[in-house]
Design a protein around this motif. Structure first.
Motif, PDB file in Angstrom:
ATOM      1  N   ALA A  77      13.746 -15.309   7.178  1.00  0.00           N
ATOM      2  CA  ALA A  77      14.826 -15.242   7.155  1.00  0.00           C
ATOM      3  C   ALA A  77      15.535 -16.450   7.410  1.00  0.00           C
ATOM      4  O   ALA A  77      16.853 -16.710   7.062  1.00  0.00           O
ATOM      5  N   ARG A  78      14.962 -18.178   8.011  1.00  0.00           N
ATOM      6  CA  ARG A  78      15.769 -18.597   8.073  1.00  0.00           C
ATOM      7  C   ARG A  78      15.998 -19.329   6.414  1.00  0.00           C
ATOM      8  O   ARG A  78      17.017 -19.758   6.684  1.00  0.00           O
ATOM      9  N   GLN A  79      15.297 -19.471   5.652  1.00  0.00           N
ATOM     10  CA  GLN A  79      15.162 -19.501   3.516  1.00  0.00           C
ATOM     11  C   GLN A  79      16.352 -18.789   3.671  1.00  0.00           C
ATOM     12  O   GLN A  79      17.268 -19.321   2.650  1.00  0.00           O
ATOM     13  N   ALA A  80      16.285 -17.252   4.013  1.00  0.00           N
ATOM     14  CA  ALA A  80      17.627 -16.751   3.463  1.00  0.00           C
ATOM     15  C   ALA A  80      19.071 -16.851   4.109  1.00  0.00           C
ATOM     16  O   ALA A  80      19.915 -16.999   3.150  1.00  0.00           O
ATOM     17  N   ARG A  81      19.153 -17.207   5.405  1.00  0.00           N
ATOM     18  CA  ARG A  81      19.890 -17.968   5.845  1.00  0.00           C
ATOM     19  C   ARG A  81      20.675 -19.644   5.262  1.00  0.00           C
ATOM     20  O   ARG A  81      21.337 -19.814   5.130  1.00  0.00           O
ATOM     21  N   ALA A  82      19.673 -20.301   5.303  1.00  0.00           N
ATOM     22  CA  ALA A  82      19.522 -21.695   4.532  1.00  0.00           C
ATOM     23  C   ALA A  82      19.956 -21.538   3.132  1.00  0.00           C
ATOM     24  O   ALA A  82      21.790 -22.077   3.098  1.00  0.00           O
ATOM     25  N   TYR A  83      20.107 -20.549   2.039  1.00  0.00           N
ATOM     26  CA  TYR A  83      20.803 -20.071   1.280  1.00  0.00           C
ATOM     27  C   TYR A  83      22.133 -19.858   1.301  1.00  0.00           C
ATOM     28  O   TYR A  83      22.839 -20.148   0.481  1.00  0.00           O
TER      29      TYR A  83
END
Length: 207
Positions: A61-67
């Motif tokens: 989730a954090r990675q996808a939100r970062a992108y």
């Protein structure tokens, strides 16, 4: 389809399935160019994962939100998310970091472990590029070193080659930044210091 899955999961009171559907819908909204909505959906997924203790889901989730934040122009928010994914802080994160270190020391991985290593490698690559774009050359070099470290063990030769190129560029930029700082900040008379370096052949940083 993702939206329908969310509605079905909510109607069935299946929290895990609903959270997963929100994640997939967030990825779909990102692909469609709706970055703000994508970030919102990943935030909802992140909260659900935090409540359930799903560490892998939390990282995704954090990675996808970062992108999503990056593509929406919120680079500061994107960097925060990537750092939380890649280098989480706090005592409650210590176990996760230990497991990651043990994983990196191994020579072979199953499919799930390999997926995590590649995701982390790409995360460090993205973070390094963001740091480089805002002029943080030393931080970018550190991130690209981690990118190369992970890319070199995952078996993806194309990713490893890319990591080697990124690391070389990042190190050169960091060295150039250090040189310029030495010229402008570490000497009362930069021009005299430069001439002393040229005349005696010593390392510029020792002059």
């Amino acid at each position: 389809k993702c939206l329908a899955a969310c509605e079905r999961a909510g109607a069935a009171a299946d929290g895990a399935l609903e959270a997963s559907a929100r994640h997939e819908l967030g990825l779909a909204r990102h692909a469609a160019g709706d970055f703000a909505r994508a970030a919102e959906l990943q935030t909802a997924y992140l909260r659900a994962c935090e409540i359930s203790g799903d560490e892998r889901g939390e990282g995704a989730a954090r990675q996808a939100r970062a992108y999503a934040r990056r593509d929406a122009g919120d680079l500061a928010g994107a960097e925060r998310d990537l750092l939380q994914f890649l280098a989480p802080e706090g005592a409650e994160r210590f176990g996760r970091e230990m497991r990651r270190e043990l994983l990196r020391e191994r020579k072979s991985f199953d499919a799930d472990e390999l997926e995590l290593i590649v995701a982390e490698a790409r995360g460090w690559r993205a973070l390094g590029k963001m740091q480089s774009a805002r002029g943080a050359a030393a931080d970018a070099a550190t991130s690209h070193e981690k990118f190369f470290e992970l890319a070199s063990v995952c078996g993806d030769k194309a990713l490893e080659r890319e990591a080697r190129v990124c690391l070389g560029e990042a190190r050169a930029a960091a060295r150039h930044e250090a040189l310029m700082r030495a010229v402008t900040e570490r000497a009362e008379k930069p021009a005299e210091r430069l001439m002393a370096w040229k005349s005696d052949g010593a390392s510029f940083f020792d002059v």
